[in-house]
Design a protein around this motif. Structure first.
Motif, mmCIF file in Angstrom:
data_model
loop_
_atom_site.group_PDB
_atom_site.id
_atom_site.type_symbol
_atom_site.label_atom_id
_atom_site.label_comp_id
_atom_site.label_asym_id
_atom_site.label_seq_id
_atom_site.Cartn_x
_atom_site.Cartn_y
_atom_site.Cartn_z
ATOM 1 N N ARG A 103 0.847 -1.188 0.000
ATOM 2 C CA ARG A 103 0.000 0.000 0.000
ATOM 3 C C ARG A 103 0.888 1.246 0.000
ATOM 4 O O ARG A 103 2.085 1.177 0.258
ATOM 5 C CB ARG A 103 -0.924 0.031 1.245
ATOM 6 N N GLY A 104 0.288 2.367 -0.297
ATOM 7 C CA GLY A 104 0.987 3.644 -0.203
ATOM 8 C C GLY A 104 2.127 3.791 -1.182
ATOM 9 O O GLY A 104 2.060 3.360 -2.336
ATOM 10 N N LYS A 105 3.205 4.384 -0.688
ATOM 11 C CA LYS A 105 4.358 4.694 -1.530
ATOM 12 C C LYS A 105 4.978 3.447 -2.142
ATOM 13 O O LYS A 105 5.352 3.437 -3.321
ATOM 14 C CB LYS A 105 5.402 5.452 -0.699
ATOM 15 N N LEU A 106 5.085 2.373 -1.351
ATOM 16 C CA LEU A 106 5.696 1.145 -1.852
ATOM 17 C C LEU A 106 4.854 0.533 -2.968
ATOM 18 O O LEU A 106 5.387 0.039 -3.975
ATOM 19 C CB LEU A 106 5.873 0.132 -0.721
ATOM 20 N N GLN A 107 3.547 0.575 -2.818
ATOM 21 C CA GLN A 107 2.671 0.032 -3.848
ATOM 22 C C GLN A 107 2.859 0.776 -5.177
ATOM 23 O O GLN A 107 2.958 0.169 -6.243
ATOM 24 C CB GLN A 107 1.206 0.117 -3.404
ATOM 25 N N LYS A 108 2.935 2.091 -5.096
ATOM 26 C CA LYS A 108 3.151 2.890 -6.308
ATOM 27 C C LYS A 108 4.531 2.617 -6.908
ATOM 28 O O LYS A 108 4.686 2.547 -8.138
ATOM 29 C CB LYS A 108 3.001 4.377 -5.975
ATOM 30 N N SER A 110 -5.330 -6.348 -14.523
ATOM 31 C CA SER A 110 -4.092 -5.817 -15.110
ATOM 32 C C SER A 110 -4.308 -4.433 -15.707
ATOM 33 O O SER A 110 -3.435 -3.571 -15.628
ATOM 34 C CB SER A 110 -3.562 -6.776 -16.184
ATOM 35 N N LEU A 111 -5.466 -4.225 -16.300
ATOM 36 C CA LEU A 111 -5.782 -2.896 -16.838
ATOM 37 C C LEU A 111 -5.924 -1.879 -15.720
ATOM 38 O O LEU A 111 -5.498 -0.723 -15.855
ATOM 39 C CB LEU A 111 -7.057 -2.959 -17.680
ATOM 40 N N LEU A 112 -6.505 -2.293 -14.600
ATOM 41 C CA LEU A 112 -6.642 -1.383 -13.453
ATOM 42 C C LEU A 112 -5.279 -0.883 -12.986
ATOM 43 O O LEU A 112 -5.085 0.320 -12.793
ATOM 44 C CB LEU A 112 -7.345 -2.085 -12.289
ATOM 45 N N VAL A 113 -4.343 -1.805 -12.791
ATOM 46 C CA VAL A 113 -3.037 -1.390 -12.269
ATOM 47 C C VAL A 113 -2.244 -0.641 -13.333
ATOM 48 O O VAL A 113 -1.478 0.276 -13.007
ATOM 49 C CB VAL A 113 -2.239 -2.587 -11.716
ATOM 50 N N ALA A 114 -2.420 -1.004 -14.589
ATOM 51 C CA ALA A 114 -1.703 -0.305 -15.664
ATOM 52 C C ALA A 114 -2.149 1.142 -15.775
ATOM 53 O O ALA A 114 -1.357 2.029 -16.135
ATOM 54 C CB ALA A 114 -1.921 -1.026 -16.993
ATOM 55 N N MET A 115 -3.406 1.387 -15.458
ATOM 56 C CA MET A 115 -3.945 2.754 -15.494
ATOM 57 C C MET A 115 -3.839 3.431 -14.128
ATOM 58 O O MET A 115 -4.433 4.468 -13.891
ATOM 59 C CB MET A 115 -5.388 2.720 -15.979
ATOM 60 N N HIS A 116 -3.072 2.794 -13.215
ATOM 61 C CA HIS A 116 -2.773 3.343 -11.882
ATOM 62 C C HIS A 116 -4.045 3.608 -11.077
ATOM 63 O O HIS A 116 -4.080 4.537 -10.268
ATOM 64 C CB HIS A 116 -1.922 4.617 -12.013
ATOM 65 N N MET A 117 -5.025 2.760 -11.235
ATOM 66 C CA MET A 117 -6.272 2.870 -10.471
ATOM 67 C C MET A 117 -6.171 1.958 -9.241
ATOM 68 O O MET A 117 -7.008 1.081 -8.989
ATOM 69 C CB MET A 117 -7.459 2.502 -11.360
ATOM 70 N N PRO A 151 -6.468 2.550 -5.903
ATOM 71 C CA PRO A 151 -7.507 2.567 -4.860
ATOM 72 C C PRO A 151 -8.673 1.626 -5.168
ATOM 73 O O PRO A 151 -9.203 0.970 -4.267
ATOM 74 C CB PRO A 151 -7.959 4.032 -4.840
ATOM 75 N N ILE A 152 -9.062 1.536 -6.433
ATOM 76 C CA ILE A 152 -10.151 0.624 -6.812
ATOM 77 C C ILE A 152 -9.714 -0.825 -6.604
ATOM 78 O O ILE A 152 -10.456 -1.661 -6.076
ATOM 79 C CB ILE A 152 -10.585 0.864 -8.266
ATOM 80 N N LEU A 153 -8.485 -1.131 -7.005
ATOM 81 C CA LEU A 153 -7.945 -2.477 -6.803
ATOM 82 C C LEU A 153 -7.931 -2.833 -5.317
ATOM 83 O O LEU A 153 -8.316 -3.942 -4.930
ATOM 84 C CB LEU A 153 -6.530 -2.560 -7.371
ATOM 85 N N ASN A 154 -7.507 -1.892 -4.482
ATOM 86 C CA ASN A 154 -7.422 -2.146 -3.046
ATOM 87 C C ASN A 154 -8.792 -2.463 -2.456
ATOM 88 O O ASN A 154 -8.930 -3.358 -1.619
ATOM 89 C CB ASN A 154 -6.812 -0.936 -2.337
ATOM 90 N N VAL A 155 -9.806 -1.738 -2.880
ATOM 91 C CA VAL A 155 -11.170 -1.983 -2.383
ATOM 92 C C VAL A 155 -11.645 -3.364 -2.828
ATOM 93 O O VAL A 155 -12.242 -4.115 -2.042
ATOM 94 C CB VAL A 155 -12.134 -0.885 -2.879
ATOM 95 N N TYR A 211 -9.896 -6.031 -3.471
ATOM 96 C CA TYR A 211 -9.227 -7.088 -2.713
ATOM 97 C C TYR A 211 -9.653 -7.090 -1.253
ATOM 98 O O TYR A 211 -9.666 -8.151 -0.609
ATOM 99 C CB TYR A 211 -7.698 -6.981 -2.865
ATOM 100 N N TRP A 212 -9.986 -5.943 -0.729
ATOM 101 C CA TRP A 212 -10.525 -5.871 0.643
ATOM 102 C C TRP A 212 -11.827 -6.658 0.721
ATOM 103 O O TRP A 212 -12.056 -7.437 1.649
ATOM 104 C CB TRP A 212 -10.754 -4.412 1.033
ATOM 105 N N ILE A 213 -12.683 -6.478 -0.265
ATOM 106 C CA ILE A 213 -13.958 -7.213 -0.314
ATOM 107 C C ILE A 213 -13.706 -8.708 -0.517
ATOM 108 O O ILE A 213 -14.304 -9.556 0.156
ATOM 109 C CB ILE A 213 -14.856 -6.656 -1.448
ATOM 110 N N LYS A 214 -12.815 -9.024 -1.440
ATOM 111 C CA LYS A 214 -12.513 -10.429 -1.731
ATOM 112 C C LYS A 214 -12.022 -11.161 -0.495
ATOM 113 O O LYS A 214 -12.465 -12.283 -0.190
ATOM 114 C CB LYS A 214 -11.456 -10.501 -2.834
ATOM 115 N N ASP A 215 -11.110 -10.545 0.258
ATOM 116 C CA ASP A 215 -10.555 -11.194 1.444
ATOM 117 C C ASP A 215 -11.621 -11.472 2.493
ATOM 118 O O ASP A 215 -11.578 -12.490 3.188
ATOM 119 C CB ASP A 215 -9.437 -10.333 2.041
ATOM 120 N N ARG A 216 -12.572 -10.582 2.611
ATOM 121 C CA ARG A 216 -13.631 -10.767 3.606
ATOM 122 C C ARG A 216 -14.661 -11.801 3.186
ATOM 123 O O ARG A 216 -15.247 -12.484 4.024
ATOM 124 C CB ARG A 216 -14.298 -9.421 3.912
ATOM 125 N N ILE A 217 -14.852 -11.940 1.905
ATOM 126 C CA ILE A 217 -15.814 -12.933 1.421
ATOM 127 C C ILE A 217 -15.205 -14.333 1.404
ATOM 128 O O ILE A 217 -15.823 -15.297 1.893
ATOM 129 C CB ILE A 217 -16.314 -12.561 0.006
#
Length: 332
Positions: free
Chosen positions: A267-272, A299-306, A308-312, A314-320
């Motif tokens: 997350r944060g600086k390291l993630q970027k 892959s498109l999400l991370v390539a377009m530097h989105m 925060p959407i990816l993080n949300v 995976y947050w949902i996925k982990d809880r489900i």
């Protein structure tokens, strides 16, 4: 000595007895040695091993080695390899276990075909199910590298019986310091060389997926950094071998997988920072080499530097899917 079985020991007290017993109970035990390497385990794993060996009345020769300090799985494999005297080597992970006829049938196959490497199928073992994993062998005009990258042949060492002289004479030891993916590098180097490989269409090895203390079960920042080292090594290796263009799609797919692993555990600086390492993967490559619609979308999400959407997501996925179990996340 015909066979040397090499087993690393580190933090496996819940599983190691089953592993050792699965070797002791083999149907083929003549001219077999089992080399157990203690990598300074902090738990009672070695006490369990020592008790089992003391009570063992069979013909397998057990040899116990102890590292003075923790060196990692690559160094453990090397300790075992250079202490071995068997014609063939089998690497076994101490949280996994084997069927009792594994040594008998794999060795017989090696002798029958004068093989340098025997590849067997294996079991993916989960708490409530097992999946039979077939190994697919390349045709005459196909190369092993593509099959390894595509997952048609496992890049793990544990379902392969390998002639020891092939490893020693070609300096195919594990690269110390890389402890996540060290077997990937070894297997790619091994299968790039011209040796006789035979497939045995039976499964003996149970690859356990429920050890929370394994490298995969509790992924560390060091393990994530090892992926970067492994990736660089493979790209450099196949570039020097003149295969980069031929394997471009497979290398690109590997980098997309590693990118996703890195950004979903940071997350944060390291993630970027980690995400930016892959800015040279073009949208065209993502569209062409993503193996599935799901992977394509992420892959498109991370390539377009989105991110925060990816993080949300995976947050949902982990809880489900993981009952709220926390994913290891690193920020620096």
């Amino acid at each position: 000595m015909n066979i040397s079985v090499i087993i690393p020991i580190y933090n496996v007290e819940k599983y190691v007895e089953r592993c050792i017993l699965s070797i002791m109970n083999q149907t083929y035990t003549e001219s077999v040695e089992c080399i157990v390497v203690n990598d300074c385990t902090p738990d009672n794993s070695m006490k369990i091993v020592e008790r089992l060996v003391a009570d063992y009345k069979g013909t397998i020769q057990f040899k116990l080695f102890h590292h003075e300090h923790n060196k990692g799985i690559a160094a453990v494999r090397n300790t075992g390899l250079y202490a071995a005297s068997g014609d063939y080597i089998l690497y076994i992970d101490s949280d996994d276990y084997c069927e009792p006829d594994m040594l008998e049938k794999m060795y017989a196959k090696a002798m029958e075909g004068n093989a340098d490497v025997v590849i067997a199928d294996y079991w993916d073992t989960w708490p409530k199910k097992e999946i039979y994993m077939v190994q697919q062998m390349p045709g005459i005009n196909e190369n092993y590298a593509k099959y390894l990258f595509q997952g048609k042949i496992s890049t793990s060492v544990w379902n392969k019986m390998i002639r020891r002289n092939v490893l020693v004479n070609n300096k195919l030891d594990s690269i110390e310091g890389i402890n996540m993916g060290e077997d990937v590098l070894l297997i790619h180097r091994l299968f790039f060389l011209d040796f006789k490989v035979i497939h045995l269409s039976e499964a003996f090895y149970h690859y356990v997926h429920y050890n929370s203390t394994s490298y995969w079960g509790n992924i560390s920042k060091k393990s994530l950094c090892d992926h970067l080292l492994m990736e660089k090594y493979l790209i450099d290796y196949y570039t020097k071998a003149g295969c980069y263009i031929e394997l471009y799609g497979e290398l690109c797919n590997m980098r997309m997988r590693h990118r996703m692993l890195l950004v979903t555990h940071s997350r944060g600086k390291l993630q970027k920072e980690w995400n930016s390492l892959y800015n040279n993967i073009s949208l065209k490559d993502i569209l062409k080499y993503s193996p599935s619609n799901k992977r394509l979308f992420l892959s498109l999400l991370v390539a377009m530097h989105m991110l925060p959407i990816l993080n949300v997501l995976y947050w949902i996925k982990d809880r489900i899917y993981f009952s709220g179990q926390k994913r290891n996340l690193y920020t620096e």
